[in-house]
Design an enzyme around this catalytic site. Structure first.
Site, PDB file in Angstrom:
ATOM      1  CG  ASP A  82      -2.220   0.686   1.037  1.00 28.68           C
ATOM      2  OD1 ASP A  82      -2.285   1.555   0.156  1.00 28.68           O
ATOM      3  OD2 ASP A  82      -3.173   0.386   1.785  1.00 28.68           O
ATOM      4  CG  ASP A 126      -9.518   2.285  -0.916  1.00 31.06           C
ATOM      5  OD1 ASP A 126      -8.609   2.200  -1.763  1.00 31.06           O
ATOM      6  OD2 ASP A 126      -9.316   2.378   0.309  1.00 31.06           O
TER       7      ASP A 126
HETATM    8  O1  A2G Z   1      -5.705   0.995   2.779  1.00 33.38           O
HETATM    9  C1  A2G Z   1      -5.840   1.673   1.546  1.00 33.38           C
HETATM   10  O2  A2G Z   1      -6.955   2.526   1.557  1.00 33.38           O
HETATM   11  C2  A2G Z   1      -5.964   0.655   0.412  1.00 33.38           C
HETATM   12  N1  A2G Z   1      -6.052   1.359  -0.868  1.00 33.38           N
HETATM   13  C3  A2G Z   1      -7.151  -0.249   0.704  1.00 33.38           C
HETATM   14  O3  A2G Z   1      -7.310  -1.192  -0.334  1.00 33.38           O
HETATM   15  C4  A2G Z   1      -6.920  -0.969   2.023  1.00 33.38           C
HETATM   16  O4  A2G Z   1      -5.805  -1.835   1.903  1.00 33.38           O
HETATM   17  C5  A2G Z   1      -6.706   0.045   3.137  1.00 33.38           C
HETATM   18  C6  A2G Z   1      -6.259  -0.612   4.422  1.00 33.38           C
HETATM   19  O5  A2G Z   1      -5.974   0.321   5.395  1.00 33.38           O
HETATM   20  C7  A2G Z   1      -5.181   1.110  -1.864  1.00 33.38           C
HETATM   21  O6  A2G Z   1      -4.384   0.197  -1.830  1.00 33.38           O
HETATM   22  C8  A2G Z   1      -5.255   2.008  -3.057  1.00 33.38           C
END
Ligand code: A2G
Length: 389
Positions: free
Chosen positions: A140, A201
């Site tokens: 992430d 997301d």
């Molecule tokens: O953190 C981010 O918002 C991620 N988004 C989401 O998928 C999730 O993993 C979250 C967890 O805290 C991206 O990877 C773009």
């Protein structure tokens, strides 16, 4: 990324959209992020027909970690929620014939404020993951800036490679840079990652799902050529079986994700999923389309008020076509077209056409025969065309 992995889009299960950062195992033991949750989802994947159809990854997302690294500076799981450790959990997943994915964040902390993987820790963490038997890493992008990302993602790709263990690499990089050139370099991304999150997301709503679909359509000239075997655009997880979508809207998500050659990562509770949702996600022809060996991402070929037509070319002169009614008003709307009008004319004898999600054979059509169907509001007809040549 040319590491031999993910020659078709990955399929499996991810906790985030459904289970979030629920760490309250005392009061909510069935729904907290824990080895118990992951094991029970692995059991369901292996036992309820998912694995047989290709759903093979069981992943962790945020909130699996302890608040601090261990004395040797390695990431470690929360000791109460993962008492057996991650290696044992990965072993368990492997014993079911499945693959195990993990999550970290390129930066000082994860989005939910657990320890991140800063640049100095890339090698250490890659080695830890390899030792644990990890098969996929999602990295992430919270709490790091653009220049750290530009160094860190390619570097982690190399660090994973150096471990000698095949580990698929899922990058959130472009989603943090707006998803578009010039800030995002899709050529570089394709050399660095096996899949990448481009945009917002997903949330458990039609509004968010529709917004994501439109973004992929609006920017397809950039996004579509970037996808192919080994590297996929990732519009985020499937929310079928959750709370926010009607059955028609659920059909839209699977149809579009199949057309887009998107990862089929479910984020729902596989223990309580309805038969209706399961039937949709386990549709063999749908999965055949998603997993097509050419790996060409489909495109939105027309968009008007009410109707969007999306088309994906498949192996052996076959096609998938999704006709989506993007209206929210009224009743099912009639739509008429021909193979010729859809730009599908390589087989002069015409096509056999199937309605994939309703599991119906629609008939034999010559290139100029009218194809008609009614499409529900916020609904879709997904057609599969097989050449009669
Ligand atoms: O953190 C981010 O918002 C991620 N988004 C989401 O998928 C999730 O993993 C979250 C967890 O805290 C991206 O990877 C773009």
């Amino acid at each position: 990324l040319n590491n031999g992995l993910l020659r078709t889009p990955p399929m499996g299960w991810v906790p985030w959209e459904r289970f979030r950062c629920n760490t309250d195992c005392k009061n909510d033991p069935d729904n907290c992020i824990s080895e118990r949750l992951i094991k029970s989802m692995a059991d369901r994947l292996a036992g309820d027909g998912w694995k047989r159809l290709g759903y093979e990854y069981v992943n962790l997302d945020d909130c699996w970690e302890a608040p601090k690294r261990d004395a040797q500076g390695r990431l470690q799981p929360d000791p109460e929620r993962f008492p057996s450790g991650i290696k044992a959990l990965a072993d368990y997943v492997h014993s079911k014939g499945l693959k195990f994915g993990i999550y970290s964040d390129l930066g000082s902390a994860t989005c939910e404020h657990y320890p991140g993987t800063p640049l100095e820790a890339l090698d250490t963490d890659a080695r830890t993951f390899a030792e644990w038997g990890v098969d996929l890493l999602k990295l992430d992008g919270c709490f790091s800036n653009s220049s750290t990302k530009a160094i860190g993602y390619p570097k982690m790709s190399l660090s994973l490679n150096k471990t000698g263990r095949p580990i698929a690499f899922s990058c959130s990089w472009p989603a943090y840079e707006g998803g578009l050139p010039p800030k995002v370099n899709y050529t570089l991304l394709g050399k660095t990652c096996n899949l990448w999150r481009n945009y917002l997301d997903i949330q458990d709503s039609w509004a968010r799902l529709f917004r994501i679909i439109e973004w992929y359509g609006d920017h397809q000239d950039v996004l579509q050529p970037a996808a192919g075997p080994g590297g996929w655009n990732d519009p985020d997880t499937l929310i079928i079986g959750d709370f926010g979508l009607s059955h028609e809207q659920s059909k839209v998500q699977v149809a579009l994700w199949a057309i887009l050659a998107a990862p089929f990562f479910m984020s729902c509770n596989l223990q309580t999923i309805s038969e209706e949702a399961k039937d949709l996600l386990q549709n063999p022809l749908l999965i055949y389309i998603n997993q097509d060996s050419l790996g060409i991402q489909g495109r939105r070929i027309t968009k008007s008020h009410y109707f969007e037509v999306w088309k994906r070319p498949l192996v052996d002169g076959q096609y998938a076509v999704a006709i989506m009614n993007n209206g929210t008003d009224g009743m099912p709307r009639p739509f008429a077209t021909t193979a010729g009008l859809l730009g599908i004319s390589d087989c002069p004898a015409g096509y056999k056409i199937y309605n994939v999600l309703d599991k119906l054979f629609m008939g034999d059509y010559r290139l100029n025969d009218t194809i008609t169907s009614k499409v529900a509001p916020t609904g879709v007809i997904l057609m599969f065309l097989r050449p009669r040549c």
